[in-house]
Design a protein around this motif. Structure first.
Motif: not given
Length: 697
Positions: A155-166
């Motif tokens: 469930k956590w792995s489905e949260i993709d934050l890579t498009p966002f900056n720091n």
């Protein structure tokens, strides 16, 4: 923000659904969520950094081992963390969760692939004697026992934050931490400062520092997860072109880990783990700006000895053991640069708790004596997530402008708020930009308004003058006048302190019994009740003597020719004989019992003595203070003449400091006129008459 990252807030929070099904208490959710949230934040940032760094390399040429190693070394040089599976093999958490059959081994390898510092922060395979911080291995073990580890990580792995900056990720992090703070514990508010309050603190700081390209150090000794510290830094950097470095300390394992992880993605940041009050990591540093929301209402008895034995000279005085927030403030001011600025969040107790001479009052006096307090600002209620109480911003400035020397401004910001559309825990209000601007502008102008007052700092000082009153009877007479006066060897007249009597009998008549004493040197006792004379003294006679009361009961002391008692109506000691009765003045009849040990020439005994003394009473008067000693003494003398009618002697004078917001900004309720009240009563009478007539019908 290129995309709305807050859409992921509900996604993150939905990971708790599995915890609910497993019977895990809501208050424990942060413990089970923080490690994985930290992990996906880390991975997203590592993947994004990998892609950015890859642009500087030829994707084809780094396929050979030598170029891969060069690439990896350069990646590690950024010191933001590292995971060999993610970077070298491009195997992310999402990849691992595609196969539930190999998940356990793959997930274990994934955790072990992090660099040593990250593993320490995440709590990967930490021993029982080691700090576990986020304790991801321990938490994962517990979820494995409940048979929900794979589903949870997936469930956590489905949260993709890579498009966002720091910055975007930090925004999401603060929203999630706020929700954790709201549910985790009663004292959770110490961990999280609302975004609008962070903005206000930042705007106050920005109004007082210059955009001069000089290096700026920012410190928070109770940084928690870093939201206040990093939030202030971000807002300063948005407005000013000043290089900054942040420093923070915290004693919460998980919050320290989150702050530490966040700090590694910032240009210059140093976060340390430990109790700021007992272990100073930055003892040699003085900071330009210090912000803090230290815990309040939390005792410090667990490290009382460390505080009392502190050798850093940070603590001018010690507050009540039940609340250590003023310890943190003293530490803050000890590390604030001589031109530094600090804004600290406190509850109301720091304004007035403790009498003159107490630790709290002496601490306030220390701040005011040094002229460090520039302003105190009252916040609205219902501003924080776990409490509805009033909170206050103390603005400390070690570099006040000349015109503000020895001045302090109080700002009542309690009405500067807008209601939230949806409450967040106990937070039902927020200070929007216009509210905050009003406060900042008011502080900048430093002039009296309807909601702000400027005072000489001495306004908050007061004398607590101790006096010894001599009580008098209805005729203004005191027993002190009966005491004999003798001359000492130096020829000075010395008045005796009491008159000792030679009693033959003492009686006290109560409603249920009459006590009578005729033996005043006792050497025997009832052996059937007591084992020794001293036992008779401590358990039998002394409690009886202590219960004698010359005012509240009919107590009489007889001597060979006279008797003595206290007349409550006239408040005087009466001396009576067969021929006469006289009033001796207001005083006390003191009956005492003492135990005398046996000597070589005399057996052990109990002595009962009686003496007549003046009735002295210690009292305290609260009197306005003046920094000029002569004027201050005149203030005290004038007060005594006006309000004290009994004879008295000065004892000691203690200077106290307190801030009373309610007194300064109190607005009495406007009373209705008699005409309005009479008119309203007439209307009520008419209504009653009408009702009565309807009931009769």
């Amino acid at each position: 923000m290129s995309q709305n990252i807050l859409q992921y807030e509900s996604k993150v929070w939905s990971t708790a659904d599995l915890l609910i099904g497993a019977g895990i208490k809501q208050s424990d959710f942060p413990k089970y969520m923080m490690p994985y949230f930290a992990m996906i934040m880390l991975e997203s940032r590592l993947v994004r950094h990998y892609k950015e760094l890859l642009k500087d390399f030829d994707a084809e040429t780094i396929k050979d081992i030598e170029n891969i190693d060069d690439f990896l070394e350069e990646f590690k040089d950024y010191n933001i963390g590292y995971n060999d599976l993610v970077i070298r093999s491009q195997k992310t958490l999402a990849e691992i969760c595609r196969n539930d059959k190999t998940f356990d081994n793959d997930f274990d390898a994934y955790l072990k692939a992090f660099d040593p510092e990250t593993k320490e922060l995440l709590g990967v395979d930490r021993g029982n004697t080691e700090e576990k911080y986020l304790d991801i291995s321990g938490v994962s073990g517990q979820l494995r026992k409940k048979d929900i580890l794979f589903d949870t990580v997936k469930k956590w792995s489905e949260i993709d934050l890579t498009p966002f900056n720091n910055s975007d990720i930090t925004t999401l992090e603060e929203h999630i931490k706020r929700k954790w703070a709201d549910i985790s514990a009663e004292t959770a508010g110490e961990q999280y400062t609302p975004d609008d309050i962070i903005s206000l603190i930042s705007e106050i700081i920005l109004s007082k520092i210059e955009d001069n390209n000089e290096f700026l150090t920012i410190y928070d000794p109770t940084c928690g997860g870093g939201n206040l510290l990093f939030g202030v830094e971000d807002r300063i950097k948005e407005k000013f072109n000043r290089p900054t470095k942040t420093y923070g300390e915290d004693w919460s394992d998980s919050l320290y880990a989150l702050a530490k992880i966040e700090s590694r993605f910032r240009n210059d940041s140093d976060i340390k783990y430990g109790n700021t009050l007992t272990k100073i990591h930055f003892i040699e540093k003085q900071f330009d700006v210090i912000v803090a929301n230290p815990p309040y209402g939390v005792d410090w008895k667990g490290y009382k000895k460390d505080i009392e034995n502190d050798t850093t000279d940070r603590f001018h005085a010690l507050p009540s053991i039940s609340d250590g927030q003023f310890l943190f403030t003293q530490h803050i001011l000890s590390q604030l640069d001589t031109k530094g600025l600090s804004v600290v969040v406190h509850n109301g107790s720091t304004l007035f708790s403790g009498d003159a001479g107490s630790g709290e009052s002496n601490i306030r006096k220390y701040f005011f004596d040094n002229d460090w307090v520039e302003a105190v600002i009252q916040m609205p209620t219902d501003e924080f997530f776990n409490t509805g109480i009033y909170t206050y911003l103390w603005v400390f400035n070690k570099n006040k402008p000349q015109e503000r020397k020895d001045k302090v401004m109080l700002i009542d910001g309690s009405n500067f708020w807008e209601p939230l559309k949806k409450s967040k825990g106990k937070k039902r209000r927020e200070m929007v930009f216009d509210n905050r601007k009003t406060i900042v502008d008011t502080l900048t102008d430093f002039k009296d308004t309807e909601y702000a007052k400027v005072f000489d700092k001495w306004h908050f000082y007061y004398n607590k003058q101790a006096i010894m009153l001599t009580n008098v009877d209805e005729n203004g007479k005191t027993f002190e006048d009966q005491l004999p006066v003798k001359k000492n060897k130096q020829g000075e007249e010395i008045r005796a302190k009491s008159i000792k009597l030679n009693p033959t009998k003492i009686t006290q008549v109560l409603e249920e019994e009459t006590i009578e004493l005729t033996d005043f040197e006792i050497t025997s006792y009832d052996t059937s009740k007591y084992n020794s004379l001293i036992e008779y003294y401590t358990e039998g006679l002394k409690p009886l003597i202590d219960s004698l009361d010359y005012k509240e009961a009919d107590l009489k002391v007889f001597t060979a020719k006279t008797s003595y008692y206290f007349d409550n109506d006239k408040e005087t000691i009466i001396e009576a004989s067969k021929e006469d009765k006289s009033e001796l003045g207001c005083g006390k009849i003191v009956v005492k019992a003492s135990y005398k040990k046996a000597t070589k020439t005399r057996e052990a005994s109990i002595l009962i003595t009686v003496e007549l003394t003046p009735d002295y009473e210690k009292d305290y008067e609260i009197i306005p203070y003046s920094p000029n000693n002569e004027d201050n003494q005149q203030n005290i003398a004038s007060f005594m003449v006006k309000y004290i009618t009994k004879p008295f002697a000065y004892i000691d004078n203690t200077i106290g400091v307190e801030i009373n917001f309610n007194k300064v900004f109190y607005k009495p309720e406007k009373l209705r006129s008699l005409q309005d009240i009479s008119s309203h009563l007439k209307e009520l009478e008419n209504e009653l008459s009408k009702l009565e007539s309807e009931l009769v019908v």
